[in-house]
Design a protein around this motif. Sequence first.
Motif, short mmCIF file in Angstrom:
data_model
loop_
_atom_site.label_atom_id
_atom_site.label_comp_id
_atom_site.label_asym_id
_atom_site.label_seq_id
_atom_site.Cartn_x
_atom_site.Cartn_y
_atom_site.Cartn_z
N ALA A 149 14.35 39.94 89.56
CA ALA A 149 15.11 38.89 88.87
C ALA A 149 16.57 39.30 88.71
O ALA A 149 17.47 38.48 88.92
N ARG A 150 16.81 40.56 88.36
CA ARG A 150 18.19 41.05 88.24
C ARG A 150 18.92 41.00 89.59
O ARG A 150 20.09 40.62 89.67
N GLN A 151 18.23 41.41 90.64
CA GLN A 151 18.83 41.36 91.96
C GLN A 151 19.20 39.94 92.35
O GLN A 151 20.29 39.69 92.89
N ALA A 152 18.32 39.00 92.08
CA ALA A 152 18.60 37.59 92.39
C ALA A 152 19.78 37.07 91.58
O ALA A 152 20.61 36.31 92.09
N LEU A 153 19.88 37.49 90.33
CA LEU A 153 20.99 37.07 89.48
C LEU A 153 22.32 37.59 90.01
O LEU A 153 23.30 36.85 90.11
N VAL A 154 22.35 38.86 90.37
CA VAL A 154 23.58 39.45 90.92
C VAL A 154 23.94 38.77 92.24
O VAL A 154 25.10 38.43 92.48
N LYS A 155 22.94 38.54 93.09
CA LYS A 155 23.20 37.88 94.37
C LYS A 155 23.77 36.49 94.16
O LYS A 155 24.74 36.09 94.82
N SER A 156 23.19 35.73 93.24
CA SER A 156 23.68 34.37 93.02
C SER A 156 25.09 34.36 92.41
O SER A 156 25.83 33.41 92.60
N ALA A 157 25.45 35.43 91.72
CA ALA A 157 26.80 35.52 91.14
C ALA A 157 27.83 35.94 92.19
O ALA A 157 28.96 35.43 92.21
N LEU A 158 27.48 36.86 93.07
CA LEU A 158 28.44 37.41 94.03
C LEU A 158 28.53 36.65 95.34
O LEU A 158 29.59 36.58 95.95
N GLU A 159 27.43 36.09 95.79
CA GLU A 159 27.39 35.49 97.12
C GLU A 159 28.41 34.37 97.34
O GLU A 159 29.10 34.37 98.38
N PRO A 160 28.59 33.42 96.44
CA PRO A 160 29.58 32.36 96.72
C PRO A 160 31.00 32.89 96.91
O PRO A 160 31.74 32.41 97.79
N GLU A 161 31.38 33.87 96.13
CA GLU A 161 32.73 34.44 96.26
C GLU A 161 32.91 35.11 97.62
O GLU A 161 33.90 34.89 98.31
N TRP A 162 31.95 35.94 98.01
CA TRP A 162 32.08 36.66 99.26
C TRP A 162 31.88 35.76 100.47
O TRP A 162 32.53 35.93 101.50
N GLU A 163 31.00 34.80 100.34
CA GLU A 163 30.76 33.88 101.45
C GLU A 163 32.03 33.12 101.81
O GLU A 163 32.32 32.86 102.97
N SER A 164 32.83 32.77 100.82
CA SER A 164 34.06 32.03 101.07
C SER A 164 35.12 32.87 101.77
O SER A 164 36.06 32.34 102.35
N ARG A 165 34.98 34.18 101.74
CA ARG A 165 35.98 35.06 102.36
C ARG A 165 35.68 35.36 103.84
O ARG A 165 36.55 35.85 104.55
N PHE A 166 34.46 35.13 104.27
CA PHE A 166 34.08 35.46 105.63
C PHE A 166 34.61 34.44 106.62
O PHE A 166 34.83 33.28 106.30
N GLU A 167 34.80 34.88 107.84
CA GLU A 167 35.22 34.00 108.92
C GLU A 167 34.15 32.95 109.18
O GLU A 167 32.95 33.23 109.07
N GLY A 168 34.56 31.79 109.56
CA GLY A 168 33.60 30.74 109.88
C GLY A 168 32.77 31.05 111.11
O GLY A 168 31.70 30.48 111.30
N THR A 169 33.27 31.95 111.95
CA THR A 169 32.55 32.31 113.16
C THR A 169 31.73 33.59 113.01
O THR A 169 31.29 34.16 114.00
N SER A 170 31.55 34.04 111.80
CA SER A 170 30.74 35.23 111.53
C SER A 170 29.30 34.79 111.27
O SER A 170 29.06 33.92 110.44
N TYR A 171 28.35 35.40 111.96
CA TYR A 171 26.96 34.97 111.86
C TYR A 171 26.02 36.05 111.34
O TYR A 171 24.86 35.78 111.08
N GLY A 172 26.46 37.28 111.20
CA GLY A 172 25.56 38.37 110.86
C GLY A 172 25.10 38.38 109.42
O GLY A 172 25.90 38.47 108.50
N PHE A 173 23.81 38.27 109.20
CA PHE A 173 23.17 38.39 107.89
C PHE A 173 23.80 37.48 106.84
O PHE A 173 24.10 37.90 105.74
N ARG A 174 24.02 36.23 107.21
CA ARG A 174 24.60 35.28 106.27
C ARG A 174 23.61 34.17 106.00
O ARG A 174 22.86 33.78 106.89
N PRO A 175 23.64 33.65 104.77
CA PRO A 175 22.69 32.59 104.45
C PRO A 175 22.92 31.35 105.29
O PRO A 175 24.06 30.93 105.50
#
Length: 76
Positions: free
Chosen positions: A15-41
Amino acid sequence: MKKAGIGIPTIQDRARQALVKSALEPEWESRFEGTSYGFRPGRSAQDAIGRIYTAINQGQYYVLDADIAKCSYREP
């Protein structure tokens, strides 16, 4: 981190891992290149292959021929 008898994270840890992931993922996802495909939701190897196919058909591609053997550090 507490673990169940055979080294599996407990429900609280998951549950803690899911909470941290849901908090961090949107911020980092917005920084990645649109053409990056590795291990992304929501992205897969098939998406990357489709992008490559489209680029080749549009004539937008490069061929890189590189010898990376000397790029790695080796102890003398």
